[in-house]
Design an enzyme around this catalytic site. Structure first.
Site, PDB file in Angstrom:
ATOM      1  N   HIS A 403      13.639  19.726  11.824  1.00  0.00           N
ATOM      2  CA  HIS A 403      15.043  19.360  11.620  1.00  0.00           C
ATOM      3  C   HIS A 403      15.078  17.867  11.315  1.00  0.00           C
ATOM      4  O   HIS A 403      14.786  17.045  12.184  1.00  0.00           O
ATOM      5  CB  HIS A 403      15.885  19.673  12.858  1.00  0.00           C
ATOM      6  CG  HIS A 403      16.021  21.142  13.111  1.00  0.00           C
ATOM      7  ND1 HIS A 403      16.241  21.663  14.374  1.00  0.00           N
ATOM      8  CD2 HIS A 403      15.956  22.208  12.280  1.00  0.00           C
ATOM      9  CE1 HIS A 403      16.301  22.980  14.289  1.00  0.00           C
ATOM     10  NE2 HIS A 403      16.137  23.326  13.026  1.00  0.00           N
ATOM     11  N   GLU A 406      16.760  15.047  13.584  1.00  0.00           N
ATOM     12  CA  GLU A 406      16.338  14.892  14.979  1.00  0.00           C
ATOM     13  C   GLU A 406      15.159  13.930  15.022  1.00  0.00           C
ATOM     14  O   GLU A 406      13.993  14.320  15.167  1.00  0.00           O
ATOM     15  CB  GLU A 406      15.998  16.250  15.579  1.00  0.00           C
ATOM     16  CG  GLU A 406      17.197  17.187  15.604  1.00  0.00           C
ATOM     17  CD  GLU A 406      16.856  18.607  16.035  1.00  0.00           C
ATOM     18  OE1 GLU A 406      15.652  18.887  16.271  1.00  0.00           O
ATOM     19  OE2 GLU A 406      17.772  19.437  16.123  1.00  0.00           O
ATOM     20  N   HIS A 499      11.743  18.455  19.097  1.00  0.00           N
ATOM     21  CA  HIS A 499      13.120  18.526  18.577  1.00  0.00           C
ATOM     22  C   HIS A 499      13.994  17.513  19.299  1.00  0.00           C
ATOM     23  O   HIS A 499      13.562  16.830  20.223  1.00  0.00           O
ATOM     24  CB  HIS A 499      13.703  19.931  18.778  1.00  0.00           C
ATOM     25  CG  HIS A 499      13.177  20.950  17.826  1.00  0.00           C
ATOM     26  ND1 HIS A 499      13.923  21.486  16.807  1.00  0.00           N
ATOM     27  CD2 HIS A 499      11.957  21.539  17.743  1.00  0.00           C
ATOM     28  CE1 HIS A 499      13.199  22.357  16.128  1.00  0.00           C
ATOM     29  NE2 HIS A 499      12.000  22.414  16.681  1.00  0.00           N
ATOM     30  N   GLU A 572      12.823  19.737  23.668  1.00  0.00           N
ATOM     31  CA  GLU A 572      14.089  19.135  23.272  1.00  0.00           C
ATOM     32  C   GLU A 572      14.281  17.824  24.024  1.00  0.00           C
ATOM     33  O   GLU A 572      14.264  17.792  25.253  1.00  0.00           O
ATOM     34  CB  GLU A 572      15.260  20.080  23.592  1.00  0.00           C
ATOM     35  CG  GLU A 572      15.176  21.438  22.921  1.00  0.00           C
ATOM     36  CD  GLU A 572      15.708  21.423  21.511  1.00  0.00           C
ATOM     37  OE1 GLU A 572      16.191  20.353  21.084  1.00  0.00           O
ATOM     38  OE2 GLU A 572      15.647  22.465  20.837  1.00  0.00           O
TER      39      GLU A 572
END
Length: 864
Positions: A403, A406, A499, A572
């Site tokens: 992504h 990010e 991420h 994350e």
């Protein structure tokens, strides 16, 4: 390599006399499959002789003469021109006269950064305008923690004014809706770039000058709605109609001591960390040059709220105020610490140029992206003394930036690479034990253009790891293929994809429950638990989830888990900060994320320690924690806590909630350039209307035509024709009911034809004597269940009213191939498909002729 000589262009007719000798001379010395132009530079190419005037008198020969002149014949020079050569390795310089072809210098097999050459220039889609200025920021760590913003509840929520009442000071042309990626080039769009910003009227003009047409920049429009207030619109992910979160832009012509307000008006997520105290990032170029100060958190009166709706999509607004530190300064705003494709290349250049680190870090090209940018693959391990030791090593696969918005993942990856390539004893031990396969940037195209979530295919790559479309998703296709090859050679101990998270604080992981192997129950949770113990101020184990959702089947975590990697994770890291330990209520810096990369290496050593005491201790804690969760679940269900069968009664998936990742369902499926093709082959079936919808449509149509049902209530056994609002009406034309009379002639009027037809359908005596036959006095309940028929007269005939009585008879028997029914003889197939459930005869009770001058009405076409 295809041979491209002029002989291939000539037809079957005989060429001029000297031409066959030249071709034979070239072809006789040519190896099979090799073009004559690719042979030794000592080969001599003779110019062809001019044809005679007598030969040119022939129209065909004249045409061929001009045709071959175009390809270099009859010009007194070499017969093959440089423009004709298909090979890109041969060069001819005709400006200096006839010469010997030379070979072009070979290109590098791998487009990796080297100390001898410049960085690879990013390739942009041709729709993007790019400024030539190179943007680069210094790295700086604040000496003190940067606290969260504390909302007071009195922050203003400005109304969106828009460009109707404001002044557009910056605007770049958006990509056309429905378009898709076609080609790319260095520098983006061809031709000179336009000026999207307004010009200052003088030195006293305080209008800010915006710019975002640089690497990873994202800002589409800026509208000045007040002296120091601006509404900003972000560009959605390229070739999509959603995903606005990442922003990164530049402002100039600032004024010191003045409070500016910025409002981003087209965010799409209903929840945001800005509601929990997160601040935007500010970078002052003058502070960086004079004081060495880089990115820092700034902003006041921060509020995140719903502002409008566009095409069924709710829009949210982020507003904040800021004071610039200097007059006429150049400042940057960003959602998080930027990390561009050029930043990665500069770092890899430093690694490749280091004689020590380059010994155990091999830099290769995994593939090229859709736009032609390089996807790098790093293989990190210490050279082994023998092949047996190399084969015994386990593999660890790490990746980041699938992504593009990010950037947290790149800073964590940067910290991991800094440690694993260092001379630390722990790093040396890890290199001796493992082979690390690292893909530091999976989506370079999205990073370059400033996307938040998608690639240039207009799709979320982290939902397409199962794809077979190699050309549309090359980055993840080659990544999955690389991991498959590694699995064929050795065991992969760990897979982790880095991420960023926009709605939760701290750092946490998503994993996969191992249900198929009871012996490894809860083993997938040990590594995250160990990481939480090594980084207690950053990592939250209670925020980790291990549920395998159907909507996430295409993610790298689940695909690698199904390929046979039990320890498969998505890590994350928040855009905001920590709520744990000493860093509670403070923002993360880039150094905090880099330190997390070190903790991953430290946890990996604990996880593989031959002394299994830490491993068993974590497993015991997980079992106790799971038992507490099960007891809590049983209590919520109203069951006792002394049940020993709780472990089998409740699965792990029932205990924890689903992962709170972003919803990319609208970004799943085929890439943007294949959607139009797919629609041709997969057309949606037309939805059939329900009976209720059809009846409502008929009533609406009848009311629009001015026709209503007759109010007269029929007696038992009667139905009134011509009532279009009746639910059971089946309209037919009058011509369909006008049957031929007994003499074979058609009735003069529709009324006469209908009456004669009804008389002809009366049952004979044998039929009336059959048991179960009906008369006029048949019960009203039986008659009421049968449909009635309405007659629509054409505009040439007046309207009539008929009262009919319907007599029901048993279903006719089908003794053989043909069966007589009244005066007709039908086939068995006709009886099965055309006859009603029962034999019906109609008797005329009343005939009302029309008035003297009836009102004419059109024959309506019944709506479908």
């Amino acid at each position: 390599m295809a041979c491209d000589s002029s002989a291939a262009l000539a037809p079957h007719r005989q060429l001029p006399a000297e031409q066959p000798r030249t071709e034979r001379a070239l072809g006789s010395h040519s190896p099979i499959g090799q073009c004559p132009s690719e042979l030794s530079p000592l080969l001599v190419m003779s110019p062809a002789q001019e044809p005679t005037p007598e030969l040119l008198a022939d129209p065909y020969e004249s045409f061929m003469h001009h045709h071959l002149q175009y390809y270099g014949y009859f010009r007194g020079s070499l017969m093959l021109k440089a423009a004709l050569l298909k090979s890109k390795q041969l060069l001819f310089n005709h400006l200096e006269g006839p010469g010997v072809p030379r070979l072009r210098e070979p290109r590098g097999l791998f487009a990796v950064p080297t100390s001898r050459g410049p960085l690879q220039a990013p390739r942009w889609p041709v729709e993007c305008e790019v400024i030539k200025e190179q943007i680069q920021h210094i790295e700086w760590v604040p000496p003190e923690p940067e606290p969260f913003y504390q909302p007071t509840g009195n922050e203003p929520a400005p109304l969106i004014v828009g460009e109707e009442k404001g002044t557009v000071v910056y605007h770049i042309k958006p990509v056309a809706k429905g378009s898709y990626f076609t080609c790319s080039r260095v520098g983006g769009a061809r031709g000179p770039i336009t000026s999207p910003a307004i010009s200052l009227e003088g030195p006293e003009d305080t209008t800010l000058l915006f710019e975002s047409r640089f690497e990873s920049g994202n800002l589409q429009k800026a509208v000045r709605v007040g002296p120091y207030e601006y509404e900003l619109t972000l560009r959605m992910d390229l070739y999509t109609s959603k995903h606005t979160q990442w922003f990164y832009f530049r402002v100039r012509n600032t004024r010191k001591g003045i409070t500016y307000r910025f409002s981003i008006v087209n965010l799409m997520k209903p929840k945001s960390l800005y509601s929990m105290g997160m601040k935007p990032l500010l970078y002052s170029q003058r502070d960086a040059q004079t004081r060495g100060v880089g990115w820092r958190r700034e902003g006041g009166d921060i509020r995140y709220y719903r502002c409008s709706s566009e095409e069924g999509q709710a829009m949210y607004c982020l507003t904040w105020t800021v004071c610039f530190p200097h007059d006429h300064d150049t400042c940057y705003f960003a959602h998080f610490y930027p990390y561009t494709f050029s930043d990665l290349q500069r770092y890899l250049l430093a690694v490749a140029s280091d004689p020590v680190r380059s010994q155990y870090c091999k830099l290769r090209v995994l593939c090229s992206s859709l736009a032609g940018n390089t996807v790098y693959l790093l293989t990190i391990t210490s050279p082994s003394q023998n092949p047996t030791a190399t084969a015994a090593k386990k593999a660890v696969v790490l990746s980041a930036r699938v992504h593009p918005g990010e950037t947290n993942g790149s800073w964590v990856m940067r910290g991991f690479l800094d440690f694993i390539l260092s001379d630390s004893p722990d790093a040396q031990l890890l290199r001796e034990l493992f082979i690390f396969k690292v893909v530091p940037m999976l989506n370079p195209d999205g990073v370059i253009v400033g996307n938040y979530r998608c690639s240039l295919a207009g799709r979320d790559l982290n939902r397409n790891y199962q794809t077979v479309l190699k050309e549309s998703f090359p980055c993840i296709w080659h990544t999955r293929r690389m991991i498959q090859r590694v699995l064929e050679e050795r065991e992969v101990l760990l897979y982790c994809d880095f991420h960023g998270h926009s709605r939760k604080n701290n750092v946490f992981m998503y994993g996969c429950n191992n249900k198929s192997t009871p012996a490894q129950r809860l083993h997938e949770r040990i590594f995250p638990l160990m990481l939480s113990k090594n980084a207690p101020d950053q990592f939250s184990f209670h925020s980790c989830k291990f549920k395998v959702q159907k909507s996430k089947e295409g993610t790298g975590r689940i695909v690698m888990w199904r390929m046979g990697i039990p320890n498969s994770y998505t890590m994350e890291s928040t855009f905001s900060g920590s709520t744990l330990g000493r860093k509670s209520d403070s923002h993360f810096t880039s150094e905090d994320l880099k330190s997390l990369g070190y903790h991953i290496c430290d946890t990996l050593l604990d996880f593989c320690d031959p002394d299994r005491s830490k491993f068993l201790q974590c497993l015991s804690e997980l079992q106790e924690l799971l038992q507490q969760q099960i007891h809590r679940k049983l209590k919520d269900l109203g069951r006792g806590q002394d049940s020993d069968g709780a472990w089998s009664d409740i699965s792990l998936s029932d205990i924890e909630s689903s992962t709170s990742g972003s919803n990319s369902s609208q970004s799943d499926g085929l890439p943007a350039h294949l959607l139009s093709v797919a629609e041709k082959f997969h057309q949606k079936k037309k939805r059939l209307r329900t009976r209720k919808e059809r009846n409502e449509l008929r009533q609406k149509y009848a009311s629009s035509q001015g026709v209503t049902c007759q109010e007269k209530t029929p007696v038992a056994g009667e139905r009134r024709l011509g009532s279009p609002t009746c639910r059971t009406h089946q309209p037919v034309s009058a011509a369909a009911l006008c049957m031929e009379d007994s003499c074979g002639k058609q009735g003069k009027t529709p009324e006469a034809g209908l009456i004669s037809d009804l008389q002809r359908r009366e049952p004979n005596a044998s039929q009336e004597e059959q048991p179960g036959s009906s008369t006029l006095a048949h019960s009203a309940s039986t008659v009421g269940t049968s449909p009635c028929r309405s007659v629509w007269w054409g505009p040439e005939q007046p309207a009539v009213t008929l009262l009919l009585s319907r007599n029901l008879f048993p279903r006719p028997q089908l003794p053989g191939r043909r069966a007589p029914v009244g005066p007709h003889t039908l086939k068995r197939s006709q009886l099965q498909h055309l006859l009603p459930p029962r034999q019906v005869t109609w008797s005329l009770l009343e005939f009302q002729p029309p008035c003297a001058e009836p009102e004419r009405r059109k024959s309506p076409s019944w709506p479908q």
